[in-house]
Design an enzyme around this catalytic site. Structure first.
Site, PDB file in Angstrom:
ATOM      1  N   SER A  26     -17.753  11.420  -3.842  1.00  0.00           N
ATOM      2  CA  SER A  26     -17.042  12.467  -3.110  1.00  0.00           C
ATOM      3  C   SER A  26     -17.216  12.325  -1.612  1.00  0.00           C
ATOM      4  CB  SER A  26     -17.603  13.853  -3.468  1.00  0.00           C
ATOM      5  OG  SER A  26     -17.518  14.092  -4.837  1.00  0.00           O
ATOM      6  N   ASN A  71     -11.680  16.037   0.485  1.00  0.00           N
ATOM      7  CA  ASN A  71     -12.969  16.696   0.752  1.00  0.00           C
ATOM      8  C   ASN A  71     -13.218  16.916   2.235  1.00  0.00           C
ATOM      9  OD1 ASN A  71     -13.637  17.106  -1.880  1.00  0.00           O
ATOM     10  ND2 ASN A  71     -14.846  15.247  -2.079  1.00  0.00           N
ATOM     11  N   HIS A 108     -11.162   8.023  -6.175  1.00  0.00           N
ATOM     12  CA  HIS A 108     -11.677   9.390  -6.179  1.00  0.00           C
ATOM     13  C   HIS A 108     -10.761  10.299  -6.987  1.00  0.00           C
ATOM     14  CE1 HIS A 108     -12.890  13.253  -3.912  1.00  0.00           C
ATOM     15  NE2 HIS A 108     -13.753  13.006  -4.868  1.00  0.00           N
ATOM     16  N   GLU A 147      -7.502   9.427  -5.026  1.00  0.00           N
ATOM     17  CA  GLU A 147      -7.530   8.775  -3.716  1.00  0.00           C
ATOM     18  C   GLU A 147      -8.001   7.328  -3.914  1.00  0.00           C
ATOM     19  OE1 GLU A 147      -8.523  12.244  -0.511  1.00  0.00           O
ATOM     20  OE2 GLU A 147     -10.112  11.825  -1.945  1.00  0.00           O
TER      21      GLU A 147
HETATM   22  N1  CAA Z   1      -5.382  19.435 -22.015  1.00  0.00           N
HETATM   23  C1  CAA Z   1      -4.134  19.212 -21.550  1.00  0.00           C
HETATM   24  N2  CAA Z   1      -3.444  20.088 -20.794  1.00  0.00           N
HETATM   25  C2  CAA Z   1      -4.041  21.266 -20.538  1.00  0.00           C
HETATM   26  C3  CAA Z   1      -5.326  21.583 -21.006  1.00  0.00           C
HETATM   27  C4  CAA Z   1      -6.002  20.602 -21.786  1.00  0.00           C
HETATM   28  N3  CAA Z   1      -7.214  20.819 -22.275  1.00  0.00           N
HETATM   29  N4  CAA Z   1      -5.667  22.823 -20.566  1.00  0.00           N
HETATM   30  C5  CAA Z   1      -4.624  23.256 -19.832  1.00  0.00           C
HETATM   31  N5  CAA Z   1      -3.650  22.332 -19.827  1.00  0.00           N
HETATM   32  C6  CAA Z   1      -2.363  22.411 -19.122  1.00  0.00           C
HETATM   33  C7  CAA Z   1      -1.673  23.740 -19.318  1.00  0.00           C
HETATM   34  O1  CAA Z   1      -0.891  23.736 -20.473  1.00  0.00           O
HETATM   35  C8  CAA Z   1      -0.831  23.840 -18.039  1.00  0.00           C
HETATM   36  O2  CAA Z   1       0.310  23.019 -18.118  1.00  0.00           O
HETATM   37  P1  CAA Z   1       1.725  23.486 -17.469  1.00  0.00           P
HETATM   38  O3  CAA Z   1       1.451  23.661 -15.992  1.00  0.00           O
HETATM   39  O4  CAA Z   1       2.647  22.353 -17.768  1.00  0.00           O
HETATM   40  O5  CAA Z   1       2.052  24.757 -18.152  1.00  0.00           O
HETATM   41  C9  CAA Z   1      -1.744  23.208 -16.987  1.00  0.00           C
HETATM   42  O6  CAA Z   1      -2.625  22.333 -17.718  1.00  0.00           O
HETATM   43  C10 CAA Z   1      -2.565  24.242 -16.225  1.00  0.00           C
HETATM   44  O7  CAA Z   1      -3.054  25.149 -17.161  1.00  0.00           O
HETATM   45  P2  CAA Z   1      -3.643  26.568 -16.813  1.00  0.00           P
HETATM   46  O8  CAA Z   1      -3.234  26.985 -15.431  1.00  0.00           O
HETATM   47  O9  CAA Z   1      -3.413  27.530 -17.911  1.00  0.00           O
HETATM   48  O10 CAA Z   1      -5.159  26.147 -16.872  1.00  0.00           O
HETATM   49  P3  CAA Z   1      -6.407  26.860 -16.341  1.00  0.00           P
HETATM   50  O11 CAA Z   1      -6.120  28.177 -15.757  1.00  0.00           O
HETATM   51  O12 CAA Z   1      -7.401  26.770 -17.440  1.00  0.00           O
HETATM   52  O13 CAA Z   1      -6.939  25.929 -15.102  1.00  0.00           O
HETATM   53  C11 CAA Z   1      -6.871  24.352 -13.328  1.00  0.00           C
HETATM   54  C12 CAA Z   1      -6.197  24.998 -14.527  1.00  0.00           C
HETATM   55  C13 CAA Z   1      -6.170  23.007 -13.190  1.00  0.00           C
HETATM   56  C14 CAA Z   1      -8.361  24.095 -13.526  1.00  0.00           C
HETATM   57  C15 CAA Z   1      -6.622  25.268 -12.082  1.00  0.00           C
HETATM   58  O14 CAA Z   1      -7.365  26.454 -12.167  1.00  0.00           O
HETATM   59  C16 CAA Z   1      -6.966  24.556 -10.788  1.00  0.00           C
HETATM   60  O15 CAA Z   1      -6.176  23.752 -10.294  1.00  0.00           O
HETATM   61  N6  CAA Z   1      -8.140  24.867 -10.216  1.00  0.00           N
HETATM   62  C17 CAA Z   1      -8.599  24.227  -8.963  1.00  0.00           C
HETATM   63  C18 CAA Z   1      -9.213  22.898  -9.292  1.00  0.00           C
HETATM   64  C19 CAA Z   1      -9.569  22.135  -8.055  1.00  0.00           C
HETATM   65  O16 CAA Z   1      -9.383  22.535  -6.915  1.00  0.00           O
HETATM   66  N7  CAA Z   1     -10.144  20.949  -8.287  1.00  0.00           N
HETATM   67  C20 CAA Z   1     -10.628  20.094  -7.237  1.00  0.00           C
HETATM   68  C21 CAA Z   1     -12.120  20.276  -7.111  1.00  0.00           C
HETATM   69  S1  CAA Z   1     -12.777  19.318  -5.797  1.00  0.00           S
HETATM   70  C22 CAA Z   1     -12.881  17.782  -6.428  1.00  0.00           C
HETATM   71  O17 CAA Z   1     -12.625  17.530  -7.559  1.00  0.00           O
HETATM   72  C23 CAA Z   1     -13.323  16.707  -5.489  1.00  0.00           C
HETATM   73  C24 CAA Z   1     -14.772  16.541  -5.240  1.00  0.00           C
HETATM   74  O18 CAA Z   1     -15.155  15.417  -4.859  1.00  0.00           O
HETATM   75  C25 CAA Z   1     -15.753  17.649  -5.323  1.00  0.00           C
HETATM   76  P1  NAD Z   2     -22.632  15.380 -13.227  1.00  0.00           P
HETATM   77  O1  NAD Z   2     -23.980  15.817 -12.793  1.00  0.00           O
HETATM   78  O2  NAD Z   2     -21.796  16.271 -14.070  1.00  0.00           O
HETATM   79  O3  NAD Z   2     -22.747  13.993 -14.017  1.00  0.00           O
HETATM   80  C1  NAD Z   2     -23.469  12.886 -13.563  1.00  0.00           C
HETATM   81  C2  NAD Z   2     -23.871  12.103 -14.800  1.00  0.00           C
HETATM   82  O4  NAD Z   2     -24.425  10.839 -14.389  1.00  0.00           O
HETATM   83  C3  NAD Z   2     -24.955  12.801 -15.652  1.00  0.00           C
HETATM   84  O5  NAD Z   2     -24.438  13.007 -16.954  1.00  0.00           O
HETATM   85  C4  NAD Z   2     -26.115  11.810 -15.627  1.00  0.00           C
HETATM   86  O6  NAD Z   2     -26.826  11.745 -16.851  1.00  0.00           O
HETATM   87  C5  NAD Z   2     -25.379  10.498 -15.352  1.00  0.00           C
HETATM   88  N1  NAD Z   2     -26.252   9.435 -14.846  1.00  0.00           N
HETATM   89  C6  NAD Z   2     -27.295   9.536 -13.991  1.00  0.00           C
HETATM   90  N2  NAD Z   2     -27.850   8.310 -13.804  1.00  0.00           N
HETATM   91  C7  NAD Z   2     -27.121   7.435 -14.543  1.00  0.00           C
HETATM   92  C8  NAD Z   2     -27.195   6.027 -14.776  1.00  0.00           C
HETATM   93  N3  NAD Z   2     -28.143   5.297 -14.194  1.00  0.00           N
HETATM   94  N4  NAD Z   2     -26.283   5.448 -15.608  1.00  0.00           N
HETATM   95  C9  NAD Z   2     -25.333   6.201 -16.188  1.00  0.00           C
HETATM   96  N5  NAD Z   2     -25.222   7.549 -16.029  1.00  0.00           N
HETATM   97  C10 NAD Z   2     -26.096   8.143 -15.214  1.00  0.00           C
HETATM   98  O7  NAD Z   2     -21.864  14.957 -11.882  1.00  0.00           O
HETATM   99  P2  NAD Z   2     -20.285  14.869 -11.641  1.00  0.00           P
HETATM  100  O8  NAD Z   2     -19.806  16.181 -11.150  1.00  0.00           O
HETATM  101  O9  NAD Z   2     -19.634  14.221 -12.822  1.00  0.00           O
HETATM  102  O10 NAD Z   2     -20.263  13.883 -10.389  1.00  0.00           O
HETATM  103  C11 NAD Z   2     -20.342  12.481 -10.550  1.00  0.00           C
HETATM  104  C12 NAD Z   2     -19.797  11.801  -9.300  1.00  0.00           C
HETATM  105  O11 NAD Z   2     -18.441  12.205  -9.097  1.00  0.00           O
HETATM  106  C13 NAD Z   2     -20.532  12.161  -8.001  1.00  0.00           C
HETATM  107  O12 NAD Z   2     -20.519  11.037  -7.157  1.00  0.00           O
HETATM  108  C14 NAD Z   2     -19.673  13.284  -7.426  1.00  0.00           C
HETATM  109  O13 NAD Z   2     -19.801  13.406  -6.041  1.00  0.00           O
HETATM  110  C15 NAD Z   2     -18.285  12.800  -7.809  1.00  0.00           C
HETATM  111  N6  NAD Z   2     -17.249  13.848  -7.928  1.00  0.00           N
HETATM  112  C16 NAD Z   2     -17.572  15.090  -8.420  1.00  0.00           C
HETATM  113  C17 NAD Z   2     -16.555  16.048  -8.545  1.00  0.00           C
HETATM  114  C18 NAD Z   2     -16.834  17.418  -9.090  1.00  0.00           C
HETATM  115  O14 NAD Z   2     -15.968  18.286  -8.954  1.00  0.00           O
HETATM  116  N7  NAD Z   2     -17.963  17.662  -9.708  1.00  0.00           N
HETATM  117  C19 NAD Z   2     -15.233  15.710  -8.179  1.00  0.00           C
HETATM  118  C20 NAD Z   2     -14.947  14.424  -7.705  1.00  0.00           C
HETATM  119  C21 NAD Z   2     -15.971  13.487  -7.558  1.00  0.00           C
END
Ligand code: CAA
Ligand code: NAD
Length: 295
Positions: free
Chosen positions: A120, A191, A141, A153
């Site tokens: 991330s 991010n 990503h 990404e």
């Molecule tokens: N399998 C297949 N399709 C599914 C499903 C499943 N298990 N569950 C739901 N769907 C489908 C639904 O049927 C729906 O489809 P349509 O739009 O065609 O009707 C769609 O997926 C969305 O469903 P819902 O809105 O009912 O689902 P929900 O409310 O449970 O949640 C969500 C949907 C996608 C999680 C939404 O809440 C969301 O977009 N949340 C924000 C998520 C977000 O921002 N993620 C990024 C996090 S940051 C990151 O990832 C990067 C990082 O590095 C940290």
């Molecule tokens: P998580 O804690 O849910 O899972 C990490 C997993 O890695 C654990 O199940 C752990 O047992 C496993 N692990 C640790 N050491 C290991 C090894 N040596 N070999 C194999 N598996 C090992 O974390 P996550 O949320 O899945 O995040 C994983 C990566 O994805 C991180 O780099 C995070 O920044 C990135 N990411 C996270 C998100 C998010 O929304 N959580 C979104 C995008 C990217």
């Protein structure tokens, strides 16, 4: 451009299980490496649950579920990833751990295998320099929840070859995802913008601007977000968010990336969000209730 036939995934947590599901559903034999058989079983259960929910929603057929599960293998043995055309790493956000894995894999996989990190916030350059094949290393990503989020990404660092980037870009399309190209800066595109937003929400809470529920409601109903920032923080994982913020703050030295003290204390207390059952919300209740934090 190289043809990818088999996919390896390192880590079967939130992201690794989703990436493996999507890969297997797209028809790739996919092998997930976890650190214990128990964690492999946990990943298999998470994938099965997601597929079952997909069937209930009419988005996945029973045949697709069976094909997806049939394409998945779980292992604790790194050498089983030897035959993969691409290995996607999704272990915890820790550079030393990731680089240990890449170094180990470099001796296991053929020279043409592409190494992709789902990091991330770490720079891809930091892994390219250590992995032994800098031209084959890039960032892929994915977003959480992987089976539902369309974006990936594709991150080329200064050493990534054009062939590696183009092969990975086409691979992402074969997964049914939408790739965008992003520069190798900490946080890439999404991010870079999303992390300060989540941090600001915690700062607003600590400044008593509004309650957890009202900040969440405000951003959902007033700005059209599908979930509010605290629901999202719990969803991403507070442990993961803390690590991401620390890495981005270290990279940019800007206050907007600094992990707030409250986030640090919650992680210290084992409140990791949904994955541990408690974060800004307590998931032992249905529906979840706000966790009292004494603010
Ligand atoms: N399998 C297949 N399709 C599914 C499903 C499943 N298990 N569950 C739901 N769907 C489908 C639904 O049927 C729906 O489809 P349509 O739009 O065609 O009707 C769609 O997926 C969305 O469903 P819902 O809105 O009912 O689902 P929900 O409310 O449970 O949640 C969500 C949907 C996608 C999680 C939404 O809440 C969301 O977009 N949340 C924000 C998520 C977000 O921002 N993620 C990024 C996090 S940051 C990151 O990832 C990067 C990082 O590095 C940290
Ligand atoms: P998580 O804690 O849910 O899972 C990490 C997993 O890695 C654990 O199940 C752990 O047992 C496993 N692990 C640790 N050491 C290991 C090894 N040596 N070999 C194999 N598996 C090992 O974390 P996550 O949320 O899945 O995040 C994983 C990566 O994805 C991180 O780099 C995070 O920044 C990135 N990411 C996270 C998100 C998010 O929304 N959580 C979104 C995008 C990217």
């Amino acid at each position: 451009m190289k043809h990818i036939e088999k996919v390896g995934v390192l880590g079967g947590g939130l992201m690794g299980s989703g990436i493996a599901q999507v890969s297997a559903a797209a028809g790739f034999p996919t092998i997930i490496r976890e650190v214990s058989e128990q964690l492999g079983d946990k990943a298999r259960s998470a994938i099965t649950k997601m597929l079952t929910k997909g069937i209930e929603r009419g988005k996945v057929t029973e045949a697709q579920r069976d094909t997806t599960l049939g394409n998945l293998t779980f292992t604790t043995d790194l050498t089983r990833l030897a035959q993969c055309g691409i290995v996607i790493e999704a272990v915890v956000e820790d550079l030393a751990l990731k680089n240990d894995l890449w170094k180990g894999l470099n001796g296991v996989c053929p020279a043409e295998t592409i190494f992709a990190s789902n990091t991330s916030s770490l720079t891809i350059a930091a892994m390219a320099a250590a992995c032994g094949r800098p031209d084959k290393m890039l960032g892929l990503h994915f977003f959480n929840p992987v089976p539902l989020m369309k974006l990936v990404e594709v991150v080329k660092t200064i050493t990534t070859s054009n062939e590696t980037a183009d092969t990975a870009f086409e691979f992402v399309k074969r997964l049914g995802k939408e790739p965008i190209r992003a520069k190798d800066n900490s946080g890439f595109v999404v991010n870079l913008l999303l992390v300060p937003y989540m941090i600001d929400a915690i700062n607003a809470l600590e400044s008593n601007v509004a309650s957890v529920e009202d900040i969440d409601k405000g951003m959902m109903l007033g700005a059209g977000y599908p979930m509010g920032p605290f629901t999202l923080l719990d969803f991403v994982g507070l442990d993961t968010t803390y690590k991401i913020a620390e890495i981005m703050f270290d990279e940019y030295r800007e206050k907007r990336y600094a992990p707030p003290p409250l986030l640090k204390r919650m992680v210290m207390a084992g409140m990791y969000g949904r994955k541990s059952g408690k974060g800004f919300y307590d998931y032992s209740e249905d529906p979840p209730v706000v966790t009292p934090l004494g603010l």
